[in-house]
Scaffold this active site. Structure first.
Site, PDB file in Angstrom:
ATOM      1  N   LEU A  68      -5.002  -3.275   8.665  1.00 12.25           N
ATOM      2  CA  LEU A  68      -4.793  -4.294   9.705  1.00 12.25           C
ATOM      3  C   LEU A  68      -5.029  -5.716   9.210  1.00 12.25           C
ATOM      4  O   LEU A  68      -5.701  -6.499   9.881  1.00 12.25           O
ATOM      5  CB  LEU A  68      -5.656  -3.982  10.931  1.00 12.25           C
ATOM      6  CG  LEU A  68      -5.096  -2.908  11.873  1.00 12.25           C
ATOM      7  CD1 LEU A  68      -6.012  -2.713  13.068  1.00 12.25           C
ATOM      8  CD2 LEU A  68      -3.694  -3.256  12.352  1.00 12.25           C
ATOM      9  N   SER A  83       0.839  -1.197   0.000  1.00 12.08           N
ATOM     10  CA  SER A  83       0.000   0.000   0.000  1.00 12.08           C
ATOM     11  C   SER A  83       0.881   1.256   0.000  1.00 12.08           C
ATOM     12  O   SER A  83       1.987   1.230   0.534  1.00 12.08           O
ATOM     13  CB  SER A  83      -0.862  -0.044   1.272  1.00 12.08           C
ATOM     14  OG  SER A  83      -2.017   0.724   1.132  1.00 12.08           O
ATOM     15  N   PRO A  84       0.396   2.352  -0.585  1.00 12.64           N
ATOM     16  CA  PRO A  84       1.218   3.566  -0.621  1.00 12.64           C
ATOM     17  C   PRO A  84       1.581   4.046   0.788  1.00 12.64           C
ATOM     18  O   PRO A  84       0.726   4.040   1.680  1.00 12.64           O
ATOM     19  CB  PRO A  84       0.315   4.599  -1.305  1.00 12.64           C
ATOM     20  CG  PRO A  84      -0.812   3.844  -1.893  1.00 12.64           C
ATOM     21  CD  PRO A  84      -0.921   2.547  -1.196  1.00 12.64           C
ATOM     22  N   ARG A 134       1.792  -1.124   7.056  1.00 12.30           N
ATOM     23  CA  ARG A 134       2.719  -1.210   8.189  1.00 12.30           C
ATOM     24  C   ARG A 134       3.366  -2.580   8.334  1.00 12.30           C
ATOM     25  O   ARG A 134       4.534  -2.670   8.736  1.00 12.30           O
ATOM     26  CB  ARG A 134       1.992  -0.802   9.474  1.00 12.30           C
ATOM     27  CG  ARG A 134       1.707   0.701   9.503  1.00 12.30           C
ATOM     28  CD  ARG A 134       0.661   1.056  10.516  1.00 12.30           C
ATOM     29  NE  ARG A 134      -0.644   0.523  10.171  1.00 12.30           N
ATOM     30  CZ  ARG A 134      -1.747   0.728  10.875  1.00 12.30           C
ATOM     31  NH1 ARG A 134      -1.693   1.446  11.973  1.00 12.30           N
ATOM     32  NH2 ARG A 134      -2.901   0.229  10.487  1.00 12.30           N
ATOM     33  N   CYS A 158       3.701   7.343   2.438  1.00  9.81           N
ATOM     34  CA  CYS A 158       4.509   8.568   2.387  1.00  9.81           C
ATOM     35  C   CYS A 158       5.757   8.399   3.244  1.00  9.81           C
ATOM     36  O   CYS A 158       5.670   7.923   4.372  1.00  9.81           O
ATOM     37  CB  CYS A 158       3.709   9.747   2.932  1.00  9.81           C
ATOM     38  SG  CYS A 158       2.539  10.383   1.754  1.00  9.81           S
ATOM     39  N   TYR A 160      -7.971  14.441   1.190  1.00 11.19           N
ATOM     40  CA  TYR A 160      -7.217  15.278   0.250  1.00 11.19           C
ATOM     41  C   TYR A 160      -8.154  15.869  -0.811  1.00 11.19           C
ATOM     42  O   TYR A 160      -9.370  15.698  -0.721  1.00 11.19           O
ATOM     43  CB  TYR A 160      -6.043  14.478  -0.337  1.00 11.19           C
ATOM     44  CG  TYR A 160      -5.096  14.036   0.767  1.00 11.19           C
ATOM     45  CD1 TYR A 160      -4.606  14.963   1.693  1.00 11.19           C
ATOM     46  CD2 TYR A 160      -4.748  12.708   0.943  1.00 11.19           C
ATOM     47  CE1 TYR A 160      -3.771  14.573   2.741  1.00 11.19           C
ATOM     48  CE2 TYR A 160      -3.915  12.305   1.995  1.00 11.19           C
ATOM     49  CZ  TYR A 160      -3.436  13.243   2.886  1.00 11.19           C
ATOM     50  OH  TYR A 160      -2.636  12.861   3.928  1.00 11.19           O
ATOM     51  N   ARG A 214      -8.361   5.228  -5.186  1.00 15.40           N
ATOM     52  CA  ARG A 214      -8.493   4.975  -3.741  1.00 15.40           C
ATOM     53  C   ARG A 214      -9.554   5.881  -3.151  1.00 15.40           C
ATOM     54  O   ARG A 214      -9.530   7.105  -3.352  1.00 15.40           O
ATOM     55  CB  ARG A 214      -7.159   5.195  -3.027  1.00 15.40           C
ATOM     56  CG  ARG A 214      -7.233   4.834  -1.546  1.00 15.40           C
ATOM     57  CD  ARG A 214      -5.877   4.909  -0.855  1.00 15.40           C
ATOM     58  NE  ARG A 214      -5.350   3.588  -0.627  1.00 15.40           N
ATOM     59  CZ  ARG A 214      -4.765   3.184   0.512  1.00 15.40           C
ATOM     60  NH1 ARG A 214      -4.603   4.012   1.520  1.00 15.40           N
ATOM     61  NH2 ARG A 214      -4.311   1.969   0.642  1.00 15.40           N
ATOM     62  N   GLN A 236       0.942   6.163  -7.022  1.00  9.76           N
ATOM     63  CA  GLN A 236      -0.267   6.835  -6.536  1.00  9.76           C
ATOM     64  C   GLN A 236      -0.080   8.330  -6.733  1.00  9.76           C
ATOM     65  O   GLN A 236       0.867   8.903  -6.175  1.00  9.76           O
ATOM     66  CB  GLN A 236      -0.508   6.547  -5.056  1.00  9.76           C
ATOM     67  CG  GLN A 236      -1.828   7.142  -4.568  1.00  9.76           C
ATOM     68  CD  GLN A 236      -2.035   7.041  -3.061  1.00  9.76           C
ATOM     69  OE1 GLN A 236      -1.201   7.517  -2.294  1.00  9.76           O
ATOM     70  NE2 GLN A 236      -3.118   6.442  -2.633  1.00  9.76           N
TER      71      GLN A 236
HETATM   72  C1  LIG Z   1       3.989   5.452   6.883  1.00 14.15           C
HETATM   73  C2  LIG Z   1       2.642   5.464   6.218  1.00 14.15           C
HETATM   74  C3  LIG Z   1       2.414   6.321   5.153  1.00 14.15           C
HETATM   75  C4  LIG Z   1       1.190   6.294   4.462  1.00 14.15           C
HETATM   76  N1  LIG Z   1       1.041   7.038   3.331  1.00 14.15           N
HETATM   77  C5  LIG Z   1      -0.035   6.854   2.533  1.00 14.15           C
HETATM   78  C6  LIG Z   1      -0.086   7.417   1.242  1.00 14.15           C
HETATM   79  O1  LIG Z   1       0.858   8.031   0.756  1.00 14.15           O
HETATM   80  N2  LIG Z   1      -1.216   7.226   0.524  1.00 14.15           N
HETATM   81  C7  LIG Z   1      -2.269   6.493   1.002  1.00 14.15           C
HETATM   82  O2  LIG Z   1      -3.276   6.365   0.314  1.00 14.15           O
HETATM   83  N3  LIG Z   1      -2.222   5.921   2.213  1.00 14.15           N
HETATM   84  C8  LIG Z   1      -1.121   6.057   2.979  1.00 14.15           C
HETATM   85  N4  LIG Z   1      -1.034   5.404   4.174  1.00 14.15           N
HETATM   86  C9  LIG Z   1      -2.119   4.489   4.567  1.00 14.15           C
HETATM   87  C10 LIG Z   1      -1.774   3.045   4.144  1.00 14.15           C
HETATM   88  O3  LIG Z   1      -1.638   2.914   2.750  1.00 14.15           O
HETATM   89  C11 LIG Z   1      -2.810   2.037   4.665  1.00 14.15           C
HETATM   90  O4  LIG Z   1      -4.054   2.307   4.070  1.00 14.15           O
HETATM   91  C12 LIG Z   1      -2.977   2.080   6.190  1.00 14.15           C
HETATM   92  O5  LIG Z   1      -1.713   2.126   6.829  1.00 14.15           O
HETATM   93  C13 LIG Z   1      -3.728   0.851   6.705  1.00 14.15           C
HETATM   94  O6  LIG Z   1      -3.065  -0.343   6.315  1.00 14.15           O
HETATM   95  P1  LIG Z   1      -2.122  -1.197   7.338  1.00 14.15           P
HETATM   96  O7  LIG Z   1      -2.957  -1.537   8.536  1.00 14.15           O
HETATM   97  O8  LIG Z   1      -1.723  -2.413   6.533  1.00 14.15           O
HETATM   98  O9  LIG Z   1      -0.952  -0.351   7.712  1.00 14.15           O
HETATM   99  C14 LIG Z   1       0.166   5.441   4.892  1.00 14.15           C
HETATM  100  C15 LIG Z   1       0.374   4.632   6.015  1.00 14.15           C
HETATM  101  C16 LIG Z   1       1.605   4.617   6.664  1.00 14.15           C
HETATM  102  C17 LIG Z   1       1.819   3.683   7.817  1.00 14.15           C
END
Ligand SMILES: Cc1cc2nc3c(=O)[nH]c(=O)nc-3n(C[C@H](O)[C@H](O)[C@H](O)COP(=O)(O)O)c2cc1C
Length: 377
Positions: A310, A24-25, A333, A27, A188, A236, A101
């Protein structure tokens, strides 16, 4: 490779992903002047070495002012193209699909990174070289009390912003990406147009659902027009808002149908972010908490969907796919914790050739070690 759906290759437009695992994206706040750095090559490259099917770059700004922070990524200048090419070449050479993205932070621009709680930049930051700038939005509504009031885009300016998405899509193509995801979530700019909490316009870009969707749909048409037919387009969404339910799952299903009609291939379902500093909804954070959103979109809009949020256990990821709830499993994560997650998941799910997810430089040694272990049992 396997009877496990997670590891069954999937055809998507003209592409074949080696599995259904998506990075997943995320930042990184580590870009310079919008351009990616060595950090990004290593950060994203290691997910390719670890066996992921599709690897998304972080939200990448279509205009300089569309960044959230000075360290955010961008693709608003031709000079960025060769910088990303280095990353896409590496990802593809290691059998993953490089995905981009693109996004626009709108009124969430001009702040510090997450470890400052996205604190809006001030004159004090300017003295440190971090000059604040004014964000743009459908209306003059700030997203938090200490944030600058954004500039309200005129209709002509909306056209200019949409044109910047087109330019960014063309640069993305030249940079060697195979998938574009339009970031319409997390409060956004696109989400600001969608939500009545941020969009108070009375012209064609505001008002009822159709008016509030107009910006997202026009922009999608413009991107699709320059993005080759054999390359997938993802979108998204924040499937629900965290604040007062102003954007509902019914709205998301309606949006997904419109996006499908405009050539979007996959809807990635996240949630929340329209108000407040964080990018997630106030929904109970149980494992796979956003899966029901992606499931409803898949079934009611008849479009491929991707779940995120999650999901960390291989058996859970496999069950979600086996139940026909979604088409792709994205994780963020967990990949920070374990970039080789696909290899571990394949082993846990009983995929015999799980080491083949790794490049030869690693797999040869590890297979040898397995043999030695077998013999010495
Ligand atoms: C460090 C970090 C940066 C993130 N940046 C973006 C982003 O650039 N674009 C986006 O759509 N979501 C972003 N997210 C959200 C994740 O893509 C994801 O939807 C969210 O962390 C839930 O998934 P997870 O439980 O597997 O971490 C970011 C999450 C983290 C942890």
């Amino acid at each position: 490779m396997s009877s496990r759906l997670l590891f069954t290759p999937i055809k998507l437009a003209g592409l074949n992903a080696r599995n259904r695992i998506v990075v997943s994206p995320m930042c990184q706040y580590s870009s310079h002047d919008g351009g990616p750095t060595d950090w990004h090559l290593v950060h994203l490259g290691k997910f390719a070495l670890g066996g992921a099917g599709i690897i998304f770059c972080e939200e990448t700004a279509v205009e300089s002012r569309a960044r959230k922070t000075h360290g955010c990524a961008g693709i608003y200048n031709d000079k960025h193209v060769p910088m990303y090419r280095r990353i896409t070449d590496f990802i593809r050479a290691n059998k993953s699909i490089p995905a981009m993205q693109i996004g626009h932070s709108g009124r969430k621009a001009s702040c510090g990174p997450p470890w400052t709680n996205f604190k809006p930049l001030t004159d004090a930051d300017a003295k440190l070289g971090l000059t604040p700038w004014q964000g743009v939005s459908p209306s003059t509504v700030a997203h938090r009390e200490d944030a600058q009031v954004p500039h309200e885009l005129s209709v002509a300016e909306i056209g200019e912003v949409i044109a910047s998405w087109r330019e960014a899509a063309l640069r993305t193509l030249n940079a060697g990406f195979d998938i574009i995801e339009i970031h319409g979530a997390h409060g956004y700019l696109i989400h600001q147009f969608l939500s009545p909490l941020a969009n108070k316009r009375t012209d064609a870009y505001g008002g009822d659902l159709q008016g509030r969707m107009r910006f997202a749909l026009e922009l999608t048409e413009v991107v699709r027009a320059v993005w080759p037919k054999d390359k997938p387009l993802w979108f998204r969404v924040s499937a629900v808002d965290g604040d007062g339910g102003a954007w509902s799952l019914d709205d998301t299903v309606q949006l997904a149908r419109e996006l499908k009609a405009r050539g979007v291939d996959v809807i990635a379902c996240s949630s929340g972010g329209i108000n407040g500093p964080l990018n997630m909804a106030i929904v109970p954070r149980v494992a796979g908490y956003q899966v029901p959103y992606a499931e409803r979109v898949r079934h009611e809009a008849g479009i491929m969907s991707c779940a995120v949020g999650l999901i960390t256990e291989p058996a859970h990821a496999e069950d979600i796919l086996q139940n026909g709830q979604v088409d792709f499993i994205a994780m963020a994560r967990e990949f920070l914790y374990n970039p080789n997650w696909p290899v571990h998941a394949a082993k846990a799910l009983g995929v015999t050739d799980y080491l083949d997810l790794l490049p030869d430089e690693y797999a040869w040694w590890l297979k040898r070690r397995e043999k030695i272990r077998e013999i010495s049992k």
